[in-house]
Design a protein around this motif. Structure first.
Motif, PDB file in Angstrom:
ATOM      1  N   ARG A  33      61.750 -49.709 110.710  1.00 59.71           N
ATOM      2  CA  ARG A  33      61.271 -48.669 111.624  1.00 59.71           C
ATOM      3  C   ARG A  33      61.764 -47.279 111.214  1.00 59.71           C
ATOM      4  O   ARG A  33      61.435 -46.284 111.863  1.00 59.71           O
ATOM      5  CB  ARG A  33      61.741 -48.966 113.050  1.00 59.71           C
ATOM      6  CG  ARG A  33      61.110 -50.184 113.696  1.00 59.71           C
ATOM      7  CD  ARG A  33      59.639 -49.949 113.983  1.00 59.71           C
ATOM      8  NE  ARG A  33      59.411 -48.865 114.916  1.00 59.71           N
ATOM      9  CZ  ARG A  33      59.098 -49.016 116.202  1.00 59.71           C
ATOM     10  NH1 ARG A  33      58.988 -50.241 116.697  1.00 59.71           N
ATOM     11  NH2 ARG A  33      58.882 -47.981 116.988  1.00 59.71           N
ATOM     12  N   GLY A  34      62.592 -47.208 110.174  1.00 56.61           N
ATOM     13  CA  GLY A  34      63.111 -45.921 109.728  1.00 56.61           C
ATOM     14  C   GLY A  34      64.283 -45.427 110.530  1.00 56.61           C
ATOM     15  O   GLY A  34      64.693 -44.263 110.399  1.00 56.61           O
ATOM     16  N   LEU A  35      64.863 -46.281 111.377  1.00 54.03           N
ATOM     17  CA  LEU A  35      66.007 -45.871 112.189  1.00 54.03           C
ATOM     18  C   LEU A  35      67.299 -45.866 111.387  1.00 54.03           C
ATOM     19  O   LEU A  35      68.268 -45.192 111.771  1.00 54.03           O
ATOM     20  CB  LEU A  35      66.158 -46.811 113.392  1.00 54.03           C
ATOM     21  CG  LEU A  35      64.967 -46.844 114.359  1.00 54.03           C
ATOM     22  CD1 LEU A  35      65.223 -47.831 115.485  1.00 54.03           C
ATOM     23  CD2 LEU A  35      64.697 -45.454 114.919  1.00 54.03           C
ATOM     24  N   LEU A  36      67.335 -46.618 110.308  1.00 61.92           N
ATOM     25  CA  LEU A  36      68.492 -46.647 109.412  1.00 61.92           C
ATOM     26  C   LEU A  36      68.074 -46.139 108.044  1.00 61.92           C
ATOM     27  O   LEU A  36      67.002 -46.490 107.556  1.00 61.92           O
ATOM     28  CB  LEU A  36      69.039 -48.073 109.260  1.00 61.92           C
ATOM     29  CG  LEU A  36      69.863 -48.666 110.391  1.00 61.92           C
ATOM     30  CD1 LEU A  36      70.257 -50.097 110.045  1.00 61.92           C
ATOM     31  CD2 LEU A  36      71.103 -47.833 110.669  1.00 61.92           C
ATOM     32  N   PRO A  37      68.908 -45.324 107.402  1.00 57.19           N
ATOM     33  CA  PRO A  37      68.586 -44.889 106.043  1.00 57.19           C
ATOM     34  C   PRO A  37      68.678 -46.070 105.088  1.00 57.19           C
ATOM     35  O   PRO A  37      69.376 -47.055 105.372  1.00 57.19           O
ATOM     36  CB  PRO A  37      69.658 -43.838 105.737  1.00 57.19           C
ATOM     37  CG  PRO A  37      70.782 -44.169 106.655  1.00 57.19           C
ATOM     38  CD  PRO A  37      70.165 -44.731 107.901  1.00 57.19           C
ATOM     39  N   PRO A  38      67.996 -46.032 103.958  1.00 52.15           N
ATOM     40  CA  PRO A  38      68.050 -47.150 103.012  1.00 52.15           C
ATOM     41  C   PRO A  38      69.453 -47.308 102.441  1.00 52.15           C
ATOM     42  O   PRO A  38      70.210 -46.333 102.341  1.00 52.15           O
ATOM     43  CB  PRO A  38      67.046 -46.737 101.923  1.00 52.15           C
ATOM     44  CG  PRO A  38      66.953 -45.251 102.040  1.00 52.15           C
ATOM     45  CD  PRO A  38      67.134 -44.938 103.491  1.00 52.15           C
ATOM     46  N   PRO A  39      69.802 -48.519 102.062  1.00 50.82           N
ATOM     47  CA  PRO A  39      71.133 -48.740 101.470  1.00 50.82           C
ATOM     48  C   PRO A  39      71.198 -48.210 100.050  1.00 50.82           C
ATOM     49  O   PRO A  39      70.168 -47.961  99.412  1.00 50.82           O
ATOM     50  CB  PRO A  39      71.260 -50.267 101.493  1.00 50.82           C
ATOM     51  CG  PRO A  39      69.848 -50.744 101.354  1.00 50.82           C
ATOM     52  CD  PRO A  39      69.012 -49.757 102.137  1.00 50.82           C
ATOM     53  N   ALA A  40      72.419 -48.040  99.559  1.00 53.46           N
ATOM     54  CA  ALA A  40      72.603 -47.733  98.144  1.00 53.46           C
ATOM     55  C   ALA A  40      72.407 -49.037  97.373  1.00 53.46           C
ATOM     56  O   ALA A  40      72.868 -50.100  97.810  1.00 53.46           O
ATOM     57  CB  ALA A  40      74.003 -47.177  97.898  1.00 53.46           C
TER      58      ALA A  40
END
Length: 243
Positions: A33-40
Motif C-alpha cells: 500500500r506504500g505505507l512502508l518504504p522499500p527495504p534495502a
C-alpha cells in the motif's frame, strides 16, 4: 519515503514483524500500500529493514488503533516530511497515543524479548520501569506495559545512560509536568471557567462549556510538546556550542 535514522538496516522481514508485534503478512500488506518504504536490498537479494521502518510500523498501528482507515493513514503519512528519523516518527506516535485514555496491557517477558529482539536482563527491566514503560507484577515473567511508549522505551535500552540518570530525569519531568498541569488548570478555572459561570445561568450552555474544556487537552498537549522541543533544541545548541 526515507529510510532515515542514519542507521544501517539490519532486520529481516521476520525480525521486523517480531519487533513491531505484527505479522509478516501485515508488513507485506503495508508495503504494497506504500505505507512502508522499500527495504534495502542486501546480499542474496534479501531485504533489510531499519529503525525508521520499525517506528513507521508503530505509528501505523497506533493510527489504526484510533480507528483511522488505511486511506486516512495514507493521507496522514503523506503529509509528514520525507526525511523524518525513527526518533521523529516515535514522537509522532507518542503524540497520537497521548489522546487515548490510559490503558496498560499485560505482557510476558517472552513478548517483551520478541519486541526487543534479544533477551532482557533484570537491569533492562529496571530501566524500562524507570521510564514508566512497564510495571512489575507478582509474577517475575509478567508485566503491565504501557503500549504507547513501549517501542521508544525498548529503543532507549541501548542508549548508554545510567539507571540513576534515568530515574533523575523521570523525577524532573514528573515534577515540571505536574506543575505545568496544575498552573494551566488553575489559569483556566480562574480566568475562563469562573467568569463564565458567573455570566451564564443556562444549564445547557454550562454543559457545553464543560465539554469544550474536556476537548482542550489535545491542544494543550500539542502546545506543551512543541514548546518543549524548541526549548530542548535551544538548550542543546547553547550547551554544546560552547564545547
Amino acid at each position: 519515503m526515507a529510510n532515515g535514522a542514519g542507521e544501517e538496516p539490519t532486520l529481516t522481514v521476520d525480525e521486523l514483524a517480531a519487533r513491531a508485534g505484527v505479522t509478516v503478512r501485515t508488513v507485506r500488506f503495508y508495503s504494497t500500500r506504500g505505507l512502508l518504504p522499500p527495504p534495502a536490498i542486501g546480499p542474496r537479494r534479501v531485504g533489510r529493514y531499519g529503525a525508521a521502518h520499525l517506528s513507521r510500523l508503530a505509528l501505523i498501528e497506533e493510527l489504526q488503533h484510533h480507528g483511522m482507515t488505511l486511506a486516512a493513514i495514507e493521507r496522514y503519512l503523506a503529509r509528514l516530511p520525507d526525511d523524518l528519523s525513527a526518533h521523529d516518527l516515535a514522537i509522532h506516535r507518542a503524540l497520537v497515543a497521548s489522546w487515548s485514555p490510559d490503558s496498560a496491557e499485560e505482557a510476558t517477558r517472552a513478548h517483551l524479548e520478541r519486541r526487543a529482539g534479544r533477551a532482557l536482563s533484570e537491569d533492562d527491566i529496571d530501566r524500562l520501569a524507570a521510564m514508566d514503560v512497564l510495571e512489575r507484577t507478582g509474577d517475575p515473567d509478567a508485566f503491565r506495559v504501557d503500549p504507547a511508549v513501549l517501542h521508544l522505551g525498548i529503543r532507549l535500552l541501548d542508549v548508554p545512560v545510567a539507571l540513576e540518570t534515568l530515574l533523575a530525569a523521570r523525577t524532573v519531568v514528573q515534577e515540571h509536568t505536574r506543575s505545568a498541569a496544575r498552573e494551566l488548570t488553575r489559569l483556566f478555572h480562574d480566568e475562563v471557567w469562573g467568569p463564565y459561570r458567573e455570566r451564564e445561568s443556562d444549564p445547557e450552555q454550562v454543559e457545553s462549556m464543560k465539554s469544550l474544556s474536556a476537548h482542550m487537552q489535545p491542544m494543550v498537549v500539542q502546545a506543551l510538546v512543541t514548546a518543549f522541543q524548541r526549548s530542548m533544541r535551544e538548550e542543546l545548541r547553547a550547551t554544546y556550542a560552547e564545547e
